[in-house]
Design an enzyme around this catalytic site. Structure first.
Site, short mmCIF file in Angstrom:
data_model
loop_
_atom_site.label_atom_id
_atom_site.label_comp_id
_atom_site.label_asym_id
_atom_site.label_seq_id
_atom_site.Cartn_x
_atom_site.Cartn_y
_atom_site.Cartn_z
N ASP A 60 0.83 -1.19 0.00
CA ASP A 60 0.00 0.00 0.00
C ASP A 60 0.87 1.26 0.00
OD1 ASP A 60 -2.31 1.46 -0.01
OD2 ASP A 60 -2.83 1.08 2.08
N ASN A 116 -10.70 -3.16 -5.21
CA ASN A 116 -9.94 -2.26 -6.09
C ASN A 116 -10.59 -2.08 -7.47
OD1 ASN A 116 -6.65 -3.30 -4.87
ND2 ASN A 116 -7.92 -1.58 -4.25
C1 IPE Z 1 -1.35 0.10 -3.48
O1 IPE Z 1 -1.19 1.48 -3.48
C2 IPE Z 1 -1.55 -0.46 -4.87
C3 IPE Z 1 -2.82 -1.18 -5.08
C4 IPE Z 1 -3.81 -1.27 -4.21
C5 IPE Z 1 -3.00 -1.82 -6.36
P1 IPE Z 1 -2.44 2.47 -3.49
O2 IPE Z 1 -2.83 2.72 -4.91
O3 IPE Z 1 -3.54 1.95 -2.62
O4 IPE Z 1 -1.79 3.78 -2.85
P2 IPE Z 1 -2.46 4.85 -1.88
O5 IPE Z 1 -3.13 4.12 -0.77
O6 IPE Z 1 -3.43 5.63 -2.71
O7 IPE Z 1 -1.31 5.68 -1.42
MG MG Z 2 -4.10 2.31 -0.68
#
Ligand code: IPE
Ligand code: MG
Length: 234
Positions: free
Chosen positions: A2, A50
């Protein structure tokens, strides 16, 4: 994994740049874990939630995953790393699914380490799917409800055949499980770090493992579990 978005935001870059750099962390951590002799490493790469991100970001993540699968396979083969995938893989774009199937197939005979990619994975859905399978077996008269035990459930989860994780690492300072392995984490040691995933490299993995090695795992009893030390890979 994350913090890709925040990593990019902090540099005035597009979120995609954080994901791109996060891919380099994946390589670094997979290879470092293999060097350390860790038998199973699961990467929570894409959650069932996601999919609700903007279409452009989902498409970017899928293309990044596709590229990773295609370009990384040589390195994985060289290091004897087996790749498996957990989650609702049917939801992945056909091209990604094909690349995933190919990588899984090509690496199936490797046995130095198993790298499990959790893709379109949700912990609650995992339990639901396992429940459905068990109910089906009961309905077909193949299973007596009185015989259902923890092993029965564990076997039917996406992780069936894998050991429960010893250590969970979550990056970026969030203190949540976010629908990852819900059943499997019962006695897992939790490690949270403020380091953002794109900055997480071998030294950070070593730090997490060092913290793990100071933990006393009692599994609900009073005895001290024998010290858990990592074997060096040979
Ligand atoms: C993790 O980073 C990647 C995935 C979930 C694919 P994020 O995209 O969640 O990054 P933040 O939480 O917005 O910083
Ligand atoms: Mg994230």
């Amino acid at each position: 994994m994350d913090g890709n978005g925040r990593w990019a935001h902090g540099r005035g870059l597009a979120r995609s740049e954080g994901h791109r750099r996060g891919k380099d962390s994946v390589r670094a951590v997979v290879e470092a874990a293999r060097e350390l002799g860790i038998p199973y490493l699961t990467l929570f790469a894409f959650s069932s939630e996601n999919w609700a991100r903007p279409g452009t970001e989902v498409r970017f993540l899928m293309s990044l995953l596709h590229r990773y699968l295609v370009t990384e396979v040589k390195r994985l083969m060289k290091r004897g790393i087996r790749v498996i995938a957990l989650g609702d893989l049917e939801r992945l774009p056909a091209q990604v699914r094909r690349a995933l199937e190919q990588t899984v197939e090509m690496t199936a005979g490797n046995h130095t380490m198993t790298a499990a990619l959790a893709l379109s994975y949700g912990g609650r859905q995992d339990v639901v799917t396992a429940t459905r399978r068990i109910a089906q077996a009961v309905a077909e008269g193949k299973l007596d409800p009185a015989q259902i035990d923890e092993q029965t459930v564990a076997r039917e989860l996406a992780t069936g055949g894998m050991p429960d994780p010893d250590l969970l690492i979550r990056t970026s300072g969030e203190l949540r499980i976010s629908n990852f392995f819900l059943y499997q984490l019962a006695y897992t040691e939790l490690y949270f770090t403020d380091t953002l995933w794109p900055d997480f490299r071998e030294r950070d993995l070593l730090r997490a493992i060092a913290a793990y090695q100071t933990r006393e795992r009692r599994f609900g009893t009073v005895e001290t579990a024998s010290p858990h030390r990592l074997r060096a890979a040979n």
